[in-house]
Design a protein around this motif. Structure first.
Motif, PDB file in Angstrom:
ATOM      1  N   UNK A 409     -62.538-103.963 -67.877  1.00  0.00           N
ATOM      2  CA  UNK A 409     -62.957-105.336 -67.581  1.00  0.00           C
ATOM      3  C   UNK A 409     -61.886-106.102 -66.825  1.00  0.00           C
ATOM      4  N   UNK A 410     -60.638-105.672 -66.925  1.00  0.00           N
ATOM      5  CA  UNK A 410     -59.559-106.349 -66.201  1.00  0.00           C
ATOM      6  C   UNK A 410     -59.711-106.191 -64.685  1.00  0.00           C
ATOM      7  N   UNK A 411     -60.526-105.224 -64.266  1.00  0.00           N
ATOM      8  CA  UNK A 411     -60.802-105.063 -62.835  1.00  0.00           C
ATOM      9  C   UNK A 411     -61.604-106.239 -62.282  1.00  0.00           C
ATOM     10  N   UNK A 412     -62.150-107.061 -63.175  1.00  0.00           N
ATOM     11  CA  UNK A 412     -62.900-108.259 -62.751  1.00  0.00           C
ATOM     12  C   UNK A 412     -61.954-109.368 -62.269  1.00  0.00           C
ATOM     13  N   UNK A 413     -60.648-109.216 -62.520  1.00  0.00           N
ATOM     14  CA  UNK A 413     -59.628-110.160 -62.044  1.00  0.00           C
ATOM     15  C   UNK A 413     -59.699-111.540 -62.701  1.00  0.00           C
ATOM     16  N   UNK A 414     -60.167-111.571 -63.961  1.00  0.00           N
ATOM     17  CA  UNK A 414     -60.075-112.812 -64.719  1.00  0.00           C
ATOM     18  C   UNK A 414     -58.751-112.825 -65.478  1.00  0.00           C
ATOM     19  N   UNK A 415     -58.396-113.973 -66.062  1.00  0.00           N
ATOM     20  CA  UNK A 415     -57.130-114.061 -66.771  1.00  0.00           C
ATOM     21  C   UNK A 415     -57.171-113.192 -68.028  1.00  0.00           C
ATOM     22  N   UNK A 416     -56.002-112.892 -68.560  1.00  0.00           N
ATOM     23  CA  UNK A 416     -55.876-111.964 -69.677  1.00  0.00           C
ATOM     24  C   UNK A 416     -56.607-112.454 -70.926  1.00  0.00           C
ATOM     25  N   UNK A 417     -56.495-113.756 -71.227  1.00  0.00           N
ATOM     26  CA  UNK A 417     -57.140-114.294 -72.431  1.00  0.00           C
ATOM     27  C   UNK A 417     -58.654-114.160 -72.329  1.00  0.00           C
ATOM     28  N   UNK A 418     -59.213-114.488 -71.162  1.00  0.00           N
ATOM     29  CA  UNK A 418     -60.656-114.346 -70.955  1.00  0.00           C
ATOM     30  C   UNK A 418     -61.080-112.895 -71.122  1.00  0.00           C
ATOM     31  N   UNK A 419     -60.351-111.989 -70.496  1.00  0.00           N
ATOM     32  CA  UNK A 419     -60.691-110.560 -70.561  1.00  0.00           C
ATOM     33  C   UNK A 419     -60.599-110.026 -71.985  1.00  0.00           C
ATOM     34  N   UNK A 420     -59.486-110.309 -72.651  1.00  0.00           N
ATOM     35  CA  UNK A 420     -59.271-109.806 -74.009  1.00  0.00           C
ATOM     36  C   UNK A 420     -60.312-110.339 -74.974  1.00  0.00           C
ATOM     37  N   UNK A 435     -61.138-119.427 -73.227  1.00  0.00           N
ATOM     38  CA  UNK A 435     -61.056-119.714 -71.793  1.00  0.00           C
ATOM     39  C   UNK A 435     -62.459-119.706 -71.167  1.00  0.00           C
ATOM     40  N   UNK A 436     -62.729-118.847 -70.170  1.00  0.00           N
ATOM     41  CA  UNK A 436     -64.009-118.889 -69.456  1.00  0.00           C
ATOM     42  C   UNK A 436     -65.197-118.516 -70.337  1.00  0.00           C
ATOM     43  N   UNK A 437     -64.947-117.759 -71.403  1.00  0.00           N
ATOM     44  CA  UNK A 437     -66.044-117.368 -72.298  1.00  0.00           C
ATOM     45  C   UNK A 437     -65.951-118.127 -73.619  1.00  0.00           C
ATOM     46  N   UNK A 438     -65.362-119.318 -73.582  1.00  0.00           N
ATOM     47  CA  UNK A 438     -65.231-120.158 -74.766  1.00  0.00           C
ATOM     48  C   UNK A 438     -66.555-120.743 -75.198  1.00  0.00           C
ATOM     49  N   UNK A 439     -66.542-121.605 -76.216  1.00  0.00           N
ATOM     50  CA  UNK A 439     -67.790-122.149 -76.773  1.00  0.00           C
ATOM     51  C   UNK A 439     -68.607-122.987 -75.795  1.00  0.00           C
ATOM     52  N   UNK A 440     -67.978-123.512 -74.744  1.00  0.00           N
ATOM     53  CA  UNK A 440     -68.739-124.269 -73.743  1.00  0.00           C
ATOM     54  C   UNK A 440     -68.849-123.490 -72.435  1.00  0.00           C
ATOM     55  N   UNK A 441     -68.419-122.232 -72.438  1.00  0.00           N
ATOM     56  CA  UNK A 441     -68.504-121.386 -71.252  1.00  0.00           C
ATOM     57  C   UNK A 441     -69.638-120.384 -71.385  1.00  0.00           C
ATOM     58  N   UNK A 443     -70.865-115.974 -69.999  1.00  0.00           N
ATOM     59  CA  UNK A 443     -70.472-114.702 -69.417  1.00  0.00           C
ATOM     60  C   UNK A 443     -71.100-114.501 -68.035  1.00  0.00           C
ATOM     61  N   UNK A 444     -71.601-115.570 -67.451  1.00  0.00           N
ATOM     62  CA  UNK A 444     -72.343-115.476 -66.183  1.00  0.00           C
ATOM     63  C   UNK A 444     -71.475-115.031 -65.008  1.00  0.00           C
ATOM     64  N   UNK A 445     -70.166-115.279 -65.071  1.00  0.00           N
ATOM     65  CA  UNK A 445     -69.310-114.990 -63.923  1.00  0.00           C
ATOM     66  C   UNK A 445     -68.882-113.525 -63.824  1.00  0.00           C
ATOM     67  N   UNK A 446     -69.177-112.741 -64.855  1.00  0.00           N
ATOM     68  CA  UNK A 446     -68.845-111.317 -64.781  1.00  0.00           C
ATOM     69  C   UNK A 446     -69.813-110.608 -63.843  1.00  0.00           C
ATOM     70  N   UNK A 447     -69.354-109.527 -63.253  1.00  0.00           N
ATOM     71  CA  UNK A 447     -70.210-108.749 -62.351  1.00  0.00           C
ATOM     72  C   UNK A 447     -71.284-108.021 -63.144  1.00  0.00           C
ATOM     73  N   UNK A 448     -72.244-107.448 -62.427  1.00  0.00           N
ATOM     74  CA  UNK A 448     -73.301-106.695 -63.089  1.00  0.00           C
ATOM     75  C   UNK A 448     -72.717-105.513 -63.869  1.00  0.00           C
ATOM     76  N   UNK A 449     -71.735-104.833 -63.271  1.00  0.00           N
ATOM     77  CA  UNK A 449     -71.083-103.713 -63.968  1.00  0.00           C
ATOM     78  C   UNK A 449     -70.359-104.198 -65.218  1.00  0.00           C
ATOM     79  N   UNK A 450     -69.700-105.353 -65.109  1.00  0.00           N
ATOM     80  CA  UNK A 450     -69.007-105.925 -66.254  1.00  0.00           C
ATOM     81  C   UNK A 450     -69.965-106.280 -67.382  1.00  0.00           C
ATOM     82  N   UNK A 451     -71.136-106.800 -67.026  1.00  0.00           N
ATOM     83  CA  UNK A 451     -72.135-107.149 -68.045  1.00  0.00           C
ATOM     84  C   UNK A 451     -72.697-105.906 -68.724  1.00  0.00           C
ATOM     85  N   UNK A 452     -72.873-104.829 -67.967  1.00  0.00           N
ATOM     86  CA  UNK A 452     -73.342-103.581 -68.570  1.00  0.00           C
ATOM     87  C   UNK A 452     -72.294-103.018 -69.526  1.00  0.00           C
TER      88      UNK A 452
END
Length: 486
Positions: A409-420, A435-441, A443-452
């Protein structure tokens, strides 16, 4: 491999899913919405496929261990594929992979979402989205075993493969009776929560949505601000308490019905679970007290978020992404703890953590006293070596898969906290991360491969890894003659 029996059980699963879609279909009709065809077409496909596979039982109805693992993994995948169709066909979620992610998140009771504006979705779809939590909470196969006779006594292999925890026991001599008992308790607790929310003034639709999410410890809400949208202490307390209740081993509720109170109150896992909650609430409340006007308000928000995260529900009353680092670190740790074995919660499970700690302590004692005879005990009973080895094996494979997923998932180039925390939230079936996947965020910004990848992680976490791994092994599908009882 008993292919015909696998097909038969999958057919029954598909017929059950078609019947389950009747409820959101009814909601769609009641509100006069336009998504009626989005439910009718999948239901027709489910009925046709289910009848083709599940009407006539095979001559050999036995299910061995590897058939049980295969059936469980395939059932959850197939349920999610068909369950995604209403979102996709209605156009509410234009991408099928996004629809699949949302449905897997529902059935696995994760609560991670790709939706950025959930309130625009029609109510029939919102009902189905949250209802998948309720169905998946106790287990798809457990549900089907409760309503349909499927197998002989070897059906225990299905329950062992699906019910979370280091070990699974029967509440009755018959598997079907055990499944019925579990779902009866589950249903009564859900109805009780709905009634309490209605008494507090919550609308019926809202009460059903949030009770489904609480019971399945999933966390889908039809409001963008989740439970925080109400800003109502009564709702928060009711939901927080029920999240904790659904995170307890359901066997203990059965013991309460039998008036075996001593077994309940001496439960080592229950005491550790409640102790972790109490310590975490106190620590976070002290850490965030300066952010709120009173100590009681800090305790209120700390209690709700601790209940939500340790049970891997994922509801939120505040944006805990803005809390101090210590509080966020405690919440991330609770993601991995999870609830009790035999509950609807995700995570490693308290029982498994207790076993690992006791086993480690025993090994240290053996280093100091090589000839000492020491036994690992849980609930006052000695554990078999295979149970202890199973806990170590699970942790080892879990850590390896977590590391591989985080690396990919780190290949998506998001920050470490978001990825972890995205991986942690999915593989532990928690839902929100930081961070990006917090309670008000989302998972929409991940790629299709990342979502799978994250969808696979959610299935790994809900099925406790091994069914998903075993079904991917070519050797399991080989036609080999087995000895009886293999």
């Amino acid at each position: 491999m008993n292919y015909r029996m696998i097909g038969f059980v999958l057919g029954r699963i598909l017929l059950a899913e078609a019947a389950l879609m009747l409820l959101p279909l009814l909601v769609t009709l009641l509100y006069g919405e336009s998504t009626l065809p989005a439910f009718l077409l999948p239901m027709a496909l489910l009925v046709l496929s289910g009848c083709a596979l599940g009407i006539k039982p095979p001559k050999d109805t036995t299910i061995y261990a590897r058939e049980g693992l295969a059936v469980v993994a395939l059932s959850w995948i197939v349920m999610s594929l068909f369950g995604a169709l209403p979102f996709y066909l209605s156009g509410a979620i234009p991408s099928f992979i996004d629809s699949f992610f949302e449905t897997v998140s529902g059935f696995t009771t994760t609560g991670a979402s790709i939706l950025t504006d959930v309130e625009t979705m029609e109510r029939g779809l919102l009902f189905w989205r949250s209802f998948t939590h309720w169905v998946g909470g106790m287990g798809v196969l457990v549900f089907v075993m409760a309503i349909l006779p499927m197998t002989d006594g070897r059906g225990m292999h299905l329950m062992r493969a699906e019910v979370p925890g280091p070990s699974v026991g029967k509440l009755s001599s018959k598997i079907r009776d055990t499944a019925k008992t579990l779902y009866a308790i589950y249903l009564v607790m859900t109805v009780l929560q709905v009634a309490l929310l209605l008494l507090g003034g919550m609308p019926l639709f809202d009460a059903l949505i949030h009770s489904f999410g609480t019971a399945g410890t999933g966390g889908f809400s039809h409001l963008s601000l989740s439970i925080g949208a109400y800003n109502n202490p009564y709702f928060e307390i009711v939901i927080a308490v029920f999240m904790l209740l659904f995170g307890i081993n359901f066997n203990l509720y059965y013991f309460l019905l039998l008036r075996r109170f001593r077994d309940v109150f001496r439960s080592e896992e229950l005491l550790v679970y409640l102790g972790v909650v109490a310590v975490s609430v106190a620590a976070i409340a002290a850490n965030i007290s300066h952010l709120y006007g009173t100590v009681s308000e800090a305790l209120r928000h700390a209690f709700f978020q601790v209940s939500s995260i340790i049970t891997t529900t994922g509801f939120a009353t505040v944006n805990f992404n803005l809390w101090p680092t210590f509080s966020k670190a405690v919440l991330v740790a609770l993601m991995f703890f999870g609830g009790c074995a035999g509950s609807t919660a995700g995570g490693l499970k308290i029982a498994r953590i207790v076993i690992l700690l006791k086993s480690s302590f025993r090994d240290l004692q053996r280093m100091i006293h090589p000839h000492a005879v020491t036994v690992v005990r849980l609930e006052g009973k000695p554990l078999e070596d295979k149970t202890v080895r199973g806990a170590y094996l699970y942790l080892s494979v879990f850590v390896m898969l977590f590391a591989v997923s985080a690396l990919l998932l780190s290949l998506e180039h998001f920050d470490l906290v978001t990825t972890f925390t995205a991986v942690a939230a999915c593989i532990n079936n928690v839902g929100p991360g930081l961070e990006l996947v917090g309670p008000v965020g989302s998972f929409s910004e991940f790629s299709q491969a990342g979502k799978l990848l994250l969808s696979f992680d959610m299935l790994l976490g809900r099925l406790e890894i091994f069914p998903m791994l075993v079904v991917c092994a070519p050797s399991i599908w080989a036609r080999k003659r087995r000895k009886a009882g293999a």
